[in-house]
Design an enzyme around this catalytic site. Structure first.
Site, PDB file in Angstrom:
ATOM      1  CD  GLU A  48      -2.898   0.947   2.459  1.00 65.05           C
ATOM      2  OE1 GLU A  48      -3.411   1.974   2.926  1.00 65.05           O
ATOM      3  OE2 GLU A  48      -3.145  -0.203   2.898  1.00 65.05           O
ATOM      4  CG  ASP A 106      -1.688   4.608   2.773  1.00 62.65           C
ATOM      5  OD1 ASP A 106      -2.303   4.054   1.855  1.00 62.65           O
ATOM      6  OD2 ASP A 106      -1.530   4.093   3.898  1.00 62.65           O
ATOM      7  CD  GLU A 120      -3.619   7.804   6.032  1.00 64.12           C
ATOM      8  OE1 GLU A 120      -4.511   6.960   6.218  1.00 64.12           O
ATOM      9  OE2 GLU A 120      -2.649   7.969   6.807  1.00 64.12           O
ATOM     10  NE  ARG A 140       8.905   0.233   5.280  1.00 67.14           N
ATOM     11  CZ  ARG A 140       8.320  -0.955   5.268  1.00 67.14           C
ATOM     12  NH1 ARG A 140       6.996  -1.041   5.092  1.00 67.14           N
ATOM     13  NH2 ARG A 140       9.034  -2.057   5.420  1.00 67.14           N
TER      14      ARG A 140
END
Length: 328
Positions: free
Chosen positions: A140, A142, A144, A168
């Site tokens: 994944e 991301d 955000e 991470r």
């Protein structure tokens, strides 16, 4: 196969950028940000042929885009979708957020979208743009976007999961107000690196260090997703500031949907996409040797971003990680 979409920027503009030797086609809104280096400077690290390949890769990435319906479909709360011409709005209220996902999955390439984030008091809210595979051992990538109270800056948190392991996180502030206009957010992924970009300025890079025993995401096809939801237990000042529902609905607005990547509808396609060649000696553009890592200009941009806009780096969090994570 590589998905190509209708042109959303003039081809003449792309050709002009190649002629001038510009490393990106996006305008950087910060007066302090490093200016595009000249072709002469880049020639110190790129051969002429390599630069042409690189410039062509950038151009073909940014000039192709699609409508929402060509690439995506609602995942949940379709009644919280609002369509206005070429733009899509997702809203969050005290009954629900909303989200969408790509109709297909991909292995290597680039995906981008332009987003105008929630205006005003957005504390407690999160708008996300990300890629993810399936299952407990998923990969994944991301973005955000963490809302804040009026007058306080938005933060963007990025994270990378490999084989189900994340932790991470990095956080950055912006060099512009992401609520006042659209800005592009991109994920570039090949067998050597994962790069997070904002208006074509790289925030961070996760490099392939498999030779050092560090896993790298390279064998799971991934969907492309976005959503808005309430995360006031952690999103704003560690959860101290809660969502003020009197300001609902909270709305994030999208346009410029773009996926230029190797489509993987079956496991056989994963094998094909994992190779650098598309046959007849031709290579996928993202498999070019000149995209094996950040170029000189991108390295300078990341250094500038780190110096002026880095808020948190898991690699430097000794309380959380007494032993520095191996990829750091």
């Amino acid at each position: 196969m590589t998905r190509r979409m209708k042109c959303c920027l003039p081809r003449k503009f792309a050709a002009t950028a190649i002629k001038r030797g510009l490393p990106t086609l996006e305008h950087n809104n910060s007066p302090e940000a490093p200016r595009p280096v000249s072709l002469m400077a880049l020639s110190m690290s790129f051969s002429f042929y390599g630069w042409v390949v690189y410039a062509f890769a950038i151009a073909t990435t940014v000039v192709y885009c699609a409508t929402f319906d060509e690439l995506f479909e609602p995942s949940w709360a379709q009644d919280h979708f609002m369509y206005e011409g070429e733009t899509l709005k997702l809203k969050l209220d005290n009954s629900s957020g909303a989200g969408f996902g790509s109709k297909s999955k991909y292995l290597f390439g680039k995906t981008s979208v332009e987003i105008k984030l929630v205006e005003g008091d957005s504390a407690g809210t999160v708008t996300a743009f990300y890629m993810s595979s399936d299952g407990p051992n998923h990969n994944e990538f991301d973005f955000e976007f963490l809302g804040n109270t009026t007058g306080e800056p938005y933060l963007v948190q990025t994270n990378i999961y490999v084989n189900g392991v994340g932790n991470r996180e990095m956080r950055h502030s912006f060099w512009f107000d992401p609520t006042k206009d659209f800005h592009s957010y991109s994920l570039f992924w090949n067998q050597n690196q994962v790069m997070f970009l904002v208006d074509e300025t790289p925030l961070r890079v996760f490099r392939n260090k498999e030779k050092e025993g560090i896993p790298f995401p390279k064998d799971q096809s991934m969907g492309v997703y976005s959503s808005i939801w309430n995360a006031d237990d952690w999103a704003t000042q560690g959860g101290r500031v809660k969502t003020d529902w009197s300001h609902a609905p909270f709305v994030s607005t999208y346009r410029g949907f773009n996926i230029d990547a190797c489509e993987c509808p079956t496991s056989e396609h994963v094998r094909i996409c994992s190779t650098a060649s598309v046959g007849d000696g031709k290579r996928y553009w993202w498999a070019s040797d000149w995209l094996a890592g950040p170029n000189v200009h991108q390295a300078h941009q990341m250094a500038w971003v780190r110096a002026h806009h880095l808020v948190y780096d898991y690699c430097e969090d000794s309380a959380r990680f007494p032993a520095k994570p191996p990829e750091c």
